[in-house]
Scaffold this active site. Sequence first.
Site, PDB file in Angstrom:
ATOM      1  CD  GLU A  76      -1.387  -2.566   1.457  1.00  0.00           C
ATOM      2  OE1 GLU A  76      -2.017  -3.562   1.052  1.00  0.00           O
ATOM      3  OE2 GLU A  76      -0.314  -2.664   2.082  1.00  0.00           O
ATOM      4  CG  HIS A 103      13.201  13.719  11.114  1.00  0.00           C
ATOM      5  ND1 HIS A 103      14.230  12.918  11.521  1.00  0.00           N
ATOM      6  CD2 HIS A 103      12.942  14.557  12.152  1.00  0.00           C
ATOM      7  CE1 HIS A 103      14.600  13.248  12.759  1.00  0.00           C
ATOM      8  NE2 HIS A 103      13.819  14.242  13.155  1.00  0.00           N
TER       9      HIS A 103
END
Length: 158
Positions: A76, A103
């Site tokens: 997915e 991040h």
Amino acid sequence: MRVHIATDHAGLELSAHLQEHLAAAGYDVVDHGPKEYDAEDDYPGFCIDAAKAVVADQQAGIEALGIVLGGSGNGEQIAANKVHGIRAALAWNLDTARLARQHNDANVVAVGGRQHSLPEATEIIEAFLAEPFSGAERHLRRIAQIAEFEANGTIAAH
């Protein structure tokens, strides 16, 4: 915030749970399928549709993130990452969910429905949705390099 969600048969129970849970928490949840259980379903179309909707919303100035679910979340995530502008991250614990946002400014999270209990998966998703991008220069620079490669196949700084 709008949340686009897609799954395959292995994540269908988790998807139904998350849709109800997140809607109750005030999120605008959009289900990209499937609508019913089919052990032979193919996840790429569902996940790509959800990812395309995230990009369209973000380009329109709508705050949106995506969730793609499956047995492991791997396929997915790969499917969602084929959509230009998507940074999908596989999260398997709270730290990976938070760091994906902090991040990487990930805009889609992938979670394996067969890897976690409903409460654990819910906690991972909540952590991802709640965490802001840090905006740190080094992270902006790295994301820009990824986008540059995505756009033209090169990274000038490399």
